[in-house]
Design a protein around this motif. Structure first.
Motif, short mmCIF file in Angstrom:
data_model
loop_
_atom_site.label_atom_id
_atom_site.label_comp_id
_atom_site.label_asym_id
_atom_site.label_seq_id
_atom_site.Cartn_x
_atom_site.Cartn_y
_atom_site.Cartn_z
N SER A 209 0.81 -1.22 0.00
CA SER A 209 0.00 0.00 0.00
C SER A 209 0.84 1.26 0.00
CB SER A 209 -0.93 0.01 1.21
OG SER A 209 -1.78 -1.11 1.19
N LEU A 210 2.09 1.14 0.43
CA LEU A 210 2.98 2.30 0.39
C LEU A 210 3.28 2.71 -1.05
CD1 LEU A 210 5.50 1.21 3.18
CD2 LEU A 210 3.74 2.98 3.35
N GLN A 211 3.20 1.73 -1.97
CA GLN A 211 3.48 2.02 -3.37
C GLN A 211 2.29 2.65 -4.08
OE1 GLN A 211 6.60 1.49 -4.45
NE2 GLN A 211 7.10 0.69 -2.41
N ASP A 212 1.09 2.17 -3.77
CA ASP A 212 -0.10 2.71 -4.48
C ASP A 212 -0.83 3.79 -3.67
OD1 ASP A 212 -1.52 1.36 -2.51
OD2 ASP A 212 -2.16 -0.27 -3.82
N HIS A 213 -0.25 4.21 -2.57
CA HIS A 213 -0.77 5.32 -1.76
C HIS A 213 -2.18 5.05 -1.20
CE1 HIS A 213 2.67 7.53 -3.28
NE2 HIS A 213 2.28 7.28 -4.52
N SER A 214 -2.49 3.78 -0.95
CA SER A 214 -3.81 3.44 -0.41
C SER A 214 -3.75 3.09 1.08
CB SER A 214 -4.42 2.26 -1.18
OG SER A 214 -3.62 1.10 -1.02
N LEU A 215 -2.57 3.25 1.69
CA LEU A 215 -2.41 2.82 3.08
C LEU A 215 -3.36 3.54 4.02
CD1 LEU A 215 -0.99 1.27 5.31
CD2 LEU A 215 0.75 3.07 5.37
N GLN A 216 -3.43 4.86 3.91
CA GLN A 216 -4.25 5.62 4.85
C GLN A 216 -5.72 5.24 4.76
OE1 GLN A 216 -2.82 7.47 7.18
NE2 GLN A 216 -4.85 7.68 8.11
N GLN A 217 -6.18 5.01 3.54
CA GLN A 217 -7.57 4.62 3.34
C GLN A 217 -7.85 3.27 3.99
OE1 GLN A 217 -8.73 4.44 -0.76
NE2 GLN A 217 -10.91 4.32 -0.31
N LYS A 218 -6.91 2.35 3.86
CA LYS A 218 -7.08 1.03 4.46
C LYS A 218 -7.04 1.10 5.99
CE LYS A 218 -5.32 -1.45 0.47
NZ LYS A 218 -4.31 -2.34 -0.11
N LEU A 219 -6.16 1.92 6.51
CA LEU A 219 -6.09 2.07 7.95
C LEU A 219 -7.39 2.68 8.49
CD1 LEU A 219 -2.46 3.34 8.66
CD2 LEU A 219 -3.36 1.02 8.72
N GLU A 220 -7.94 3.66 7.79
CA GLU A 220 -9.20 4.26 8.23
C GLU A 220 -10.32 3.23 8.26
OE1 GLU A 220 -9.96 7.59 9.26
OE2 GLU A 220 -7.80 7.40 9.53
N THR A 221 -10.33 2.33 7.28
CA THR A 221 -11.34 1.29 7.24
C THR A 221 -11.25 0.38 8.46
OG1 THR A 221 -11.45 1.31 4.83
CG2 THR A 221 -12.23 -0.68 5.93
N LEU A 222 -10.05 -0.08 8.79
CA LEU A 222 -9.87 -0.97 9.93
C LEU A 222 -10.09 -0.24 11.25
CD1 LEU A 222 -8.63 -2.83 7.70
CD2 LEU A 222 -7.15 -3.72 9.49
N LYS A 223 -9.79 1.03 11.29
CA LYS A 223 -10.02 1.80 12.51
C LYS A 223 -11.52 1.95 12.79
CE LYS A 223 -5.94 4.85 12.51
NZ LYS A 223 -5.51 6.26 12.35
N LYS A 224 -12.31 2.16 11.75
CA LYS A 224 -13.68 2.62 11.95
C LYS A 224 -14.76 1.56 11.77
CE LYS A 224 -12.52 7.38 10.78
NZ LYS A 224 -12.79 8.55 9.89
N VAL A 225 -14.40 0.36 11.29
CA VAL A 225 -15.41 -0.68 11.15
C VAL A 225 -15.96 -1.01 12.54
CG1 VAL A 225 -13.74 -2.59 11.32
CG2 VAL A 225 -15.92 -2.94 10.14
N PRO A 226 -17.28 -1.17 12.69
CA PRO A 226 -17.86 -1.41 14.03
C PRO A 226 -17.21 -2.56 14.80
CG PRO A 226 -19.60 -0.89 12.50
CD PRO A 226 -18.34 -0.98 11.69
#
Length: 323
Positions: A209-226
């Motif tokens: 994810s560091l290469q395609d710049h999607s890391l932050q989006q993935k982290l937000e998903t895992l942080k916020k899923v109920p």
């Protein structure tokens, strides 16, 4: 204008033949709570408009009743699956618009997460898990009971009702992942969304994810899923950066927002702490590992799951073994 008798005949099939009368059908529709509330909110509705819209009103009432007893999206009998007809004003009659229900929104959100987090993948036989199929043997009963209670009582994000997550540990193949998948399915019947990820694959995905710049989006998903389910934690090769900046950040956010996390592992708490303390250079980072474990130990209840290796029995026997 279409005669009222013809309009009513279009909905007569929904009633037992000959009972009730058309007048009773009309009366039942017009006195239903949905219709009464709609009329109260739209003072310009006339009796003529109501008579012209009986079929639409009847459809909205039927779909409302269906949603009251709905247990899963796939069983939805409404005209548009996963949607409920809501009454709305048209030019000279009352129409219905189909609005997504909570289960449809949950399904779409789950698909979005799955498209984003590729390591959500868990074997189909595990994802098909249900509590009804689970063998309640003594070695696993306490874990089973705790997860059932969790499913019934958890209120993710509630500031008034905080609840710990659950940490399942034990040997390979004893049904830990199956129990957590069954938990996810049970939670979905309450409209509570969850995400189950295979932890080793997730941390490999983090590097990509560091290469395609999607890391932050993935982290937000895992942080916020109920409800987040981290399956097989401890089996991954974890860099200090991934441990502190990824796992640590996810757990800290979830604790602050009262979003429970469930875990499965082959390690107990002390063994997992030792695993997390190893650095990439072969040294030990004991204090950093302890910080992560503080966020696990104090916010989960641990249950040892034991028994026979059902996965091995299944492979050797060729038959699907009931979990």
């Amino acid at each position: 204008m279409e005669p009222i008798s013809k309009t009513l005949s279009n909905i007569r099939w929904k009633q037992p033949l000959g009972i009730p009368s058309l007048d009773v059908i009309r009366d039942n529709i017009l006195h239903h709570r949905l219709v009464v509330e709609f009329c109260e909110n739209h003072q310009d509705v006339t009796e003529e408009m109501l008579d012209r819209s009986l079929v639409k009103l009847d459809q909205a009432i039927l779909e409302h009743k269906n949603c009251q007893v709905c247990t899963e999206l796939q069983a939805c009998p409404n005209l548009v699956k996963g949607h409920q007809g809501k009454l709305t004003m048209a030019l000279s009659y009352i129409d219905i618009v189909h609005v997504p229900c909570a289960k449809w929104n949950q399904h779409q959100e789950q698909k979005r997460r799955e498209n984003l987090i590729k390591s959500h993948y868990i074997p189909k036989d595990v994802l098909a898990g249900s509590f009804q199929q689970f063998v309640q043997d003594p070695q696993r009963f306490e874990a089973f009971r705790a997860l059932m209670e969790f499913c019934l009582k958890v209120e993710p994000g509630s500031k008034d009702r905080k609840m710990k997550g659950i940490y399942l540990y034990g040997p390979l193949g004893v049904g830990k992942s199956y129990l957590l998948a069954a938990t996810a399915r049970k939670l979905s019947t309450r409209g509570i969304s969850s995400l189950m990820v295979y932890t080793p694959d997730f941390f490999r995905e983090v590097k990509e994810s560091l290469q395609d710049h999607s890391l932050q989006q993935k982290l937000e998903t895992l942080k916020k899923v109920p409800i987040l389910i981290l399956d097989d934690i401890g089996a991954e090769s974890l860099s200090p950066w991934a441990r502190d900046e990824v796992l640590g950040a996810i757990l800290q956010y979830r604790i602050s927002e009262n979003l429970p996390t469930l875990f499965s592992s082959n390690y107990d708490y002390s063994m997992l702490e030792e695993h997390l303390s190893h650095s990439a250079k072969g040294g030990m980072e004991t204090m950093k590992a302890k910080r992560i474990m503080e966020r696990i130990i104090h916010y989960t209840d641990a249950y040892f799951v034991s028994g026979i290796n059902r996965r091995m029995q299944q492979n050797e026997g060729g038959d699907v073994y009931e979990y």
